[in-house]
Scaffold this motif. Structure first.
Motif, mmCIF file in Angstrom:
data_model
loop_
_atom_site.group_PDB
_atom_site.id
_atom_site.type_symbol
_atom_site.label_atom_id
_atom_site.label_comp_id
_atom_site.label_asym_id
_atom_site.label_seq_id
_atom_site.Cartn_x
_atom_site.Cartn_y
_atom_site.Cartn_z
ATOM 1 N N ASN A 138 41.617 26.593 64.046
ATOM 2 C CA ASN A 138 43.043 26.287 63.985
ATOM 3 C C ASN A 138 43.654 26.459 62.600
ATOM 4 O O ASN A 138 44.855 26.647 62.486
ATOM 5 C CB ASN A 138 43.289 24.857 64.484
ATOM 6 N N TYR A 139 42.858 26.371 61.527
ATOM 7 C CA TYR A 139 43.392 26.674 60.203
ATOM 8 C C TYR A 139 43.705 28.166 60.112
ATOM 9 O O TYR A 139 42.902 28.993 60.573
ATOM 10 C CB TYR A 139 42.375 26.356 59.105
ATOM 11 N N PRO A 140 44.825 28.557 59.483
ATOM 12 C CA PRO A 140 45.095 29.984 59.293
ATOM 13 C C PRO A 140 43.990 30.694 58.517
ATOM 14 O O PRO A 140 43.738 31.885 58.735
ATOM 15 C CB PRO A 140 46.403 29.987 58.502
ATOM 16 N N GLU A 141 43.325 29.974 57.623
ATOM 17 C CA GLU A 141 42.255 30.581 56.829
ATOM 18 C C GLU A 141 41.014 30.887 57.661
ATOM 19 O O GLU A 141 40.123 31.625 57.203
ATOM 20 C CB GLU A 141 41.872 29.648 55.672
ATOM 21 N N GLU A 142 40.912 30.334 58.854
ATOM 22 C CA GLU A 142 39.750 30.550 59.717
ATOM 23 C C GLU A 142 40.061 31.417 60.932
ATOM 24 O O GLU A 142 39.156 32.044 61.490
ATOM 25 C CB GLU A 142 39.220 29.203 60.237
ATOM 26 N N ASN A 143 41.305 31.441 61.385
ATOM 27 C CA ASN A 143 41.598 32.082 62.667
ATOM 28 C C ASN A 143 42.538 33.275 62.547
ATOM 29 O O ASN A 143 43.229 33.623 63.493
ATOM 30 C CB ASN A 143 42.163 31.051 63.655
ATOM 31 N N TRP A 144 42.560 33.926 61.382
ATOM 32 C CA TRP A 144 43.553 34.987 61.201
ATOM 33 C C TRP A 144 43.282 36.223 62.053
ATOM 34 O O TRP A 144 44.149 37.077 62.217
ATOM 35 C CB TRP A 144 43.693 35.369 59.728
ATOM 36 N N ALA A 298 28.350 28.166 59.712
ATOM 37 C CA ALA A 298 28.607 29.018 58.550
ATOM 38 C C ALA A 298 29.107 30.363 59.058
ATOM 39 O O ALA A 298 28.475 30.965 59.942
ATOM 40 C CB ALA A 298 27.355 29.192 57.713
ATOM 41 N N THR A 299 30.236 30.857 58.506
ATOM 42 C CA THR A 299 30.848 32.080 59.009
ATOM 43 C C THR A 299 31.408 32.919 57.864
ATOM 44 O O THR A 299 31.937 32.382 56.884
ATOM 45 C CB THR A 299 31.996 31.755 59.990
ATOM 46 N N TYR A 300 31.310 34.250 58.018
ATOM 47 C CA TYR A 300 31.920 35.182 57.073
ATOM 48 C C TYR A 300 32.789 36.161 57.859
ATOM 49 O O TYR A 300 32.368 36.708 58.887
ATOM 50 C CB TYR A 300 30.844 35.950 56.299
ATOM 51 N N TYR A 320 33.560 30.277 55.454
ATOM 52 C CA TYR A 320 33.789 28.845 55.656
ATOM 53 C C TYR A 320 32.539 28.149 56.172
ATOM 54 O O TYR A 320 31.669 28.765 56.807
ATOM 55 C CB TYR A 320 34.975 28.587 56.583
ATOM 56 N N LEU A 321 32.473 26.852 55.873
ATOM 57 C CA LEU A 321 31.368 25.984 56.289
ATOM 58 C C LEU A 321 31.944 24.761 56.991
ATOM 59 O O LEU A 321 32.988 24.244 56.586
ATOM 60 C CB LEU A 321 30.542 25.534 55.091
ATOM 61 N N VAL A 322 31.260 24.302 58.032
ATOM 62 C CA VAL A 322 31.683 23.123 58.773
ATOM 63 C C VAL A 322 30.479 22.222 59.020
ATOM 64 O O VAL A 322 29.395 22.706 59.364
ATOM 65 C CB VAL A 322 32.300 23.501 60.138
ATOM 66 N N LEU A 335 33.785 17.680 58.190
ATOM 67 C CA LEU A 335 34.161 18.213 56.883
ATOM 68 C C LEU A 335 34.176 19.732 56.981
ATOM 69 O O LEU A 335 33.314 20.325 57.647
ATOM 70 C CB LEU A 335 33.175 17.781 55.797
ATOM 71 N N GLU A 336 35.160 20.360 56.344
ATOM 72 C CA GLU A 336 35.276 21.815 56.369
ATOM 73 C C GLU A 336 35.636 22.304 54.977
ATOM 74 O O GLU A 336 36.408 21.663 54.256
ATOM 75 C CB GLU A 336 36.366 22.232 57.365
#
Length: 374
Positions: A138-144, A298-300, A320-322, A335-336
């Motif tokens: 849902n964050y723009p930094e994760e779902n662009w 963990a995702t790139y 990003y890491l969750v 935490l993200e």
């Protein structure tokens, strides 16, 4: 005895009618909220850091109604109405549409599949959500990546069916423009195959704007579970003609309310884009769940963009890491942390789905949140 037999027959008939017309309506929802810190948010005085109470990392807040009526012989009448809102301020989401997340009615049959009509999730987006490590987040930094495909489409007829592990989904979204049925339309098709711990598939999409410019894309990918791990990978290849424009949110203009990104403007101003845009995006991720309560991700993500501005290219990247802990079956805390980077023409690209970052090339974000479902 005669009256008793008659009474029993009536009771049996009424019971059969009741079973024939069985129906159910379910109220459901999600609230996901975060305290989030980010660097390089655009302001009139240049990029600045921000601390905000905002929507969560995984789901936009929503409430909805879904229902089904048993019509007999394996047939059902079905519907869904889903309204989005911001959990930090209580405002209606999705361009102010009352049921902006979903609003459809349909018919499901045992053998012939399901047909739905109304505002619905796009087939390409639905495919990505199945293979993405956090269902696109849902964050723009994760779902662009969803700004390449779009998310939801008005005026859509959807067909889906499944045979064993093979599933198909075909959609047609009407442009509803007088005199030209092709303007504003979107056609999508997706298919997946699931066998044991493996799911893979792909999707294709064509969207046409008010001026006859096209978005053409295809995507393919999958996920595979082994022990406590799940590996995720997919690729999105998207072309948008120069001048491709999406209608204003909250209107009935072509491609409005879809979240698709335009390709009409550059840093030089509106209508200055002369290059066809080509996004080539890849995503890889790993999920680790050592216990039912704990989950780590963990995702790139990387997008090589040709034609970001008058022939200039650019690159978008996010890692990003969750860490998530389930307090119950319905409630999680997490935490993200994420790091985004823009290169080349993407630093100043107004069409960049990840930015821009107020002229800066990087952004760091950290969020602490809670999600509950009902």
């Amino acid at each position: 005895m005669k009256y008793m037999k008659t009474g029993m027959a009536l009771a049996t008939a009424l019971s059969a009618c009741t079973a024939y017309a069985q129906s159910s309506v379910t109220l459901y929802g999600v609230i996901d909220t975060t305290i989030r810190y980010t660097t390089n948010q655009p302001t009139a005085n240049g990029p600045r850091s921000q601390v905000a109470l905002t929507e969560g990392a995984f789901n936009g807040a929503r409430w909805g109604l879904r229902g089904a009526e048993d019509l007999g012989a394996g047939n059902k009448a079905i519907f869904a109405l889903e309204s989005g809102f911001t959990s930090d301020a209580g405002k209606i989401g999705q361009q102010g549409q009352l049921f902006g997340r979903q609003a459809w009615i349909g018919l499901s049959t045992a053998n012939l599949g399901t047909v739905k009509a109304g505002r619905q999730y796009g087939a390409a987006y639905t495919f990505l959500a199945q293979v993405d490590p956090i269902n696109t987040g849902n964050y723009p930094e994760e779902n662009w990546e969803v700004f390449l495909t779009g998310i939801r489409f008005d005026n859509t007829v959807d067909y889906s069916n499944k045979w064993g592990g093979l599933a198909v989904n075909a959609q047609y979204s009407f442009g509803e423009q007088s005199g030209n049925a092709a303007r504003g339309r979107t056609m999508q098709f997706a298919t997946t195959y699931e066998a044991g711990n493996l799911l893979f598939g792909g999707a294709g999409q064509q969207s046409r704007d008010a001026n006859g410019n096209d978005l053409l894309l295809w995507t393919a990918g999958g996920k595979y579970s082994f022990g406590q791990f799940t590996a995720h990978a997919y690729y999105v290849d998207s072309h948008r003609d120069a001048g491709f424009i999406v209608g204003a949110s909250g209107t009935s203009t072509p491609l409005a309310n879809t979240n698709i990104g335009s390709n009409a403007n550059t840093v030089l101003g509106p209508g200055t884009q002369t290059s066809r845009r080509h996004d080539r995006m890849g995503v890889i991720g790993l999920t680790y769940q050592p216990t039912p309560a704990w989950r780590f991700v963990a995702t790139y993500m990387r997008d090589n963009v040709a034609g970001a501005a008058q022939g200039a290219s650019g690159i978008l990247q996010t890692a990003y890491l969750v860490a998530m802990y389930s307090l119950s079956k319905r409630t999680d805390v997490y935490l993200e942390a994420d790091r985004g980077k823009l290169s080349g023409a993407s630093v100043t690209d107004p069409n960049s789905p990840l930015g821009p970052f107020g002229g800066a090339s990087t952004r760091t974000g950290v969020g602490m949140g809670m999600r509950t479902r009902f």
